[in-house]
Write a protein that holds these residues in place. Structure first.
Motif, PDB file in Angstrom:
ATOM      1  N   ILE A  24      26.578  34.063 -30.427  1.00 43.44           N
ATOM      2  CA  ILE A  24      27.246  32.781 -30.624  1.00 43.44           C
ATOM      3  C   ILE A  24      27.238  32.044 -29.297  1.00 43.44           C
ATOM      4  CG2 ILE A  24      29.385  31.619 -31.270  1.00 43.44           C
ATOM      5  CD1 ILE A  24      30.076  34.100 -32.929  1.00 43.44           C
ATOM      6  N   ALA A  25      26.575  30.886 -29.241  1.00 43.25           N
ATOM      7  CA  ALA A  25      26.452  30.109 -28.010  1.00 43.25           C
ATOM      8  C   ALA A  25      27.545  29.030 -27.953  1.00 43.25           C
ATOM      9  CB  ALA A  25      25.081  29.466 -27.928  1.00 43.25           C
ATOM     10  N   GLU A  26      27.945  28.707 -26.736  1.00 39.23           N
ATOM     11  CA  GLU A  26      28.951  27.659 -26.523  1.00 39.23           C
ATOM     12  C   GLU A  26      28.243  26.346 -26.213  1.00 39.23           C
ATOM     13  OE1 GLU A  26      32.775  26.652 -23.615  1.00 39.23           O
ATOM     14  OE2 GLU A  26      31.504  28.390 -23.218  1.00 39.23           O
ATOM     15  N   TYR A  27      28.413  25.365 -27.102  1.00 38.37           N
ATOM     16  CA  TYR A  27      27.786  24.071 -26.883  1.00 38.37           C
ATOM     17  C   TYR A  27      28.427  23.354 -25.705  1.00 38.37           C
ATOM     18  CZ  TYR A  27      25.351  24.343 -31.378  1.00 38.37           C
ATOM     19  OH  TYR A  27      24.524  24.703 -32.397  1.00 38.37           O
ATOM     20  N   ASN A  28      27.626  22.557 -25.042  1.00 35.15           N
ATOM     21  CA  ASN A  28      28.126  21.765 -23.919  1.00 35.15           C
ATOM     22  C   ASN A  28      28.372  20.329 -24.391  1.00 35.15           C
ATOM     23  OD1 ASN A  28      28.860  20.871 -21.393  1.00 35.15           O
ATOM     24  ND2 ASN A  28      26.752  20.682 -20.646  1.00 35.15           N
ATOM     25  N   ASN A  29      29.473  20.166 -25.140  1.00 33.19           N
ATOM     26  CA  ASN A  29      29.828  18.840 -25.655  1.00 33.19           C
ATOM     27  C   ASN A  29      30.802  18.169 -24.690  1.00 33.19           C
ATOM     28  OD1 ASN A  29      28.299  19.092 -27.991  1.00 33.19           O
ATOM     29  ND2 ASN A  29      29.953  20.156 -29.079  1.00 33.19           N
ATOM     30  N   PRO A  30      30.468  17.053 -24.123  1.00 31.49           N
ATOM     31  CA  PRO A  30      31.375  16.384 -23.177  1.00 31.49           C
ATOM     32  C   PRO A  30      32.655  15.911 -23.876  1.00 31.49           C
ATOM     33  CG  PRO A  30      29.569  14.937 -23.758  1.00 31.49           C
ATOM     34  CD  PRO A  30      29.239  16.269 -24.362  1.00 31.49           C
ATOM     35  N   LEU A  31      33.764  15.928 -23.121  1.00 27.61           N
ATOM     36  CA  LEU A  31      35.038  15.453 -23.659  1.00 27.61           C
ATOM     37  C   LEU A  31      35.014  13.937 -23.805  1.00 27.61           C
ATOM     38  CD1 LEU A  31      37.453  17.622 -21.481  1.00 27.61           C
ATOM     39  CD2 LEU A  31      37.002  17.913 -23.928  1.00 27.61           C
ATOM     40  N   PRO A  32      35.779  13.400 -24.736  1.00 27.49           N
ATOM     41  CA  PRO A  32      35.851  11.938 -24.865  1.00 27.49           C
ATOM     42  C   PRO A  32      36.417  11.313 -23.596  1.00 27.49           C
ATOM     43  CG  PRO A  32      36.760  13.032 -26.811  1.00 27.49           C
ATOM     44  CD  PRO A  32      36.540  14.096 -25.780  1.00 27.49           C
ATOM     45  N   ARG A  33      35.877  10.152 -23.242  1.00 28.86           N
ATOM     46  CA  ARG A  33      36.322   9.512 -21.998  1.00 28.86           C
ATOM     47  C   ARG A  33      37.809   9.169 -22.032  1.00 28.86           C
ATOM     48  NH1 ARG A  33      32.380   8.153 -18.517  1.00 28.86           N
ATOM     49  NH2 ARG A  33      30.214   8.226 -19.226  1.00 28.86           N
ATOM     50  N   TRP A  34      38.296   8.702 -23.197  1.00 31.77           N
ATOM     51  CA  TRP A  34      39.718   8.341 -23.261  1.00 31.77           C
ATOM     52  C   TRP A  34      40.608   9.550 -22.978  1.00 31.77           C
ATOM     53  CZ3 TRP A  34      43.006  10.892 -26.468  1.00 31.77           C
ATOM     54  CH2 TRP A  34      42.442  11.607 -27.544  1.00 31.77           C
ATOM     55  N   TRP A  35      40.143  10.727 -23.439  1.00 28.94           N
ATOM     56  CA  TRP A  35      40.926  11.948 -23.206  1.00 28.94           C
ATOM     57  C   TRP A  35      40.942  12.291 -21.728  1.00 28.94           C
ATOM     58  CZ3 TRP A  35      41.057  16.773 -21.277  1.00 28.94           C
ATOM     59  CH2 TRP A  35      42.007  17.674 -21.797  1.00 28.94           C
ATOM     60  N   LEU A  36      39.755  12.173 -21.075  1.00 27.88           N
ATOM     61  CA  LEU A  36      39.673  12.468 -19.652  1.00 27.88           C
ATOM     62  C   LEU A  36      40.521  11.506 -18.830  1.00 27.88           C
ATOM     63  CD1 LEU A  36      35.860  13.263 -19.240  1.00 27.88           C
ATOM     64  CD2 LEU A  36      37.767  14.866 -18.999  1.00 27.88           C
ATOM     65  N   TYR A  37      40.458  10.218 -19.184  1.00 30.18           N
ATOM     66  CA  TYR A  37      41.256   9.235 -18.440  1.00 30.18           C
ATOM     67  C   TYR A  37      42.760   9.506 -18.589  1.00 30.18           C
ATOM     68  CZ  TYR A  37      36.920   6.577 -17.961  1.00 30.18           C
ATOM     69  OH  TYR A  37      35.640   6.180 -17.651  1.00 30.18           O
ATOM     70  N   THR A  38      43.159   9.932 -19.768  1.00 34.51           N
ATOM     71  CA  THR A  38      44.571  10.286 -19.984  1.00 34.51           C
ATOM     72  C   THR A  38      44.969  11.479 -19.120  1.00 34.51           C
ATOM     73  OG1 THR A  38      44.466   9.487 -22.280  1.00 34.51           O
ATOM     74  CG2 THR A  38      46.290  10.952 -21.703  1.00 34.51           C
TER      75      THR A  38
END
Length: 292
Positions: A24-38
């Motif tokens: 089972i591989a872990e995808y490298n999905n970036p976090l949403p920008r709004w979440w990061l800014y928060t």
């Protein structure tokens, strides 16, 4: 996902972090920008909070912060303000009411008993004991033997002015030193001590004449203690026919009382305690069970 520009092209493999467990591989999905800014905003806010408000624990306390504000202290201050207001109103009511009125009002009675109990522990227990049972020379406040009267009003007066305290309104009444002052000889003191002990069924001095003691009592002691030796609260003269003895009931102790007298002092609490506290103490002491 298939490439729509080039049909038939196989979809690109998804990017992974390189972490894999059991296939089972872990995808490298970036976090949403709004979440990061928060998240970044909360981090910045936390640093500002640490500086402005109490936050960091120290060895014996914590940092006060630039603003010095504490919700905990605010709540404590509000609770103290309410308590002071209640106490002020309650103390005003107690001070303005008589002891009889306090005892007739359930709310005031509860307040007086609570106040009196605390005041007793702070001011009276050193002499009368934490349980108010007294000791040699200090009266038991739970029995029904009262030198100056056991009604709530009489107890209030005793607390307020004391006995032999030097206050102009204090109870005054001494047990004379009949032997030391030359009024009675040793054998007469032993005889009268044996006589009064016999009134409560206690043994006296061996060989002492009870008949002589009765004659001495009638001529010397009855003026204060009464012809029947029942005592006189107006003079602070105790009842000599009951089993309660303030300074001890052994023949030696009673002879010492007759020979050397007794001049115990009850302090005057007026001026040291406020009127509401004195009334509360009177109600509390009376409620211990020994009041009349």
């Amino acid at each position: 996902m298939a490439d729509t520009a080039n049909p038939g092209t196989p979809p690109a493999a998804p990017e992974t972090t390189g972490h894999e467990w059991d296939g089972i591989a872990e995808y490298n999905n970036p976090l949403p920008r709004w979440w990061l800014y928060t998240l970044y905003a909360t981090i910045v806010w936390s640093f500002g909070y640490w500086v402005a408000y109490p936050a960091w624990p120290l060895v014996s306390g914590y940092t006060g912060g630039v603003l010095g504000y504490s919700q905990r202290q605010t709540v404590l201050d509000e609770v103290d303000a309410v308590r002071r207001d209640r106490n002020a109103r309650g103390q005003t009511q107690l001070a303005g009411a008589s002891v009889a009125e306090i005892r007739a009002d359930p709310a005031l009675l509860r307040l007086a008993l609570a106040t009196g109990k605390a005041a007793f522990g702070d001011n009276c227990a050193a002499c009368h004991g934490t349980s108010a049972t007294g000791r040699t020379g200090y009266p038991n406040l739970q029995d029904d033997d009262w030198l100056w009267g056991g009604s709530p009003e009489e107890i209030e007066r005793t607390i307020r002015y004391g006995a032999r305290s030097g206050n102009g309104e204090a109870h005054v009444g001494d047990m004379p030193a009949f032997g030391r002052d030359g009024v009675l000889k040793r054998d007469e003191a032993e005889a009268v001590a044996s006589y009064v002990l016999s009134l409560s069924g206690k043994p006296g001095v061996a060989g002492a004449s009870l008949e002589k003691g009765a004659e001495t009592f009638a001529g010397t002691c009855a003026a204060c203690h009464g012809e029947t030796a029942k005592g006189n609260p107006e003079m602070g003269a105790p009842n000599l026919t009951d089993p309660i003895w303030l300074y001890g009931s052994s023949p030696e102790q009673v002879v010492a009382t007759v020979m050397n007298g007794r001049k115990g002092v009850m302090p005057a609490w007026e001026g040291r305690l406020d009127p509401a506290m004195i009334k509360s103490l009177a109600v509390y002491v009376h409620g211990l069970g020994g009041g009349h």
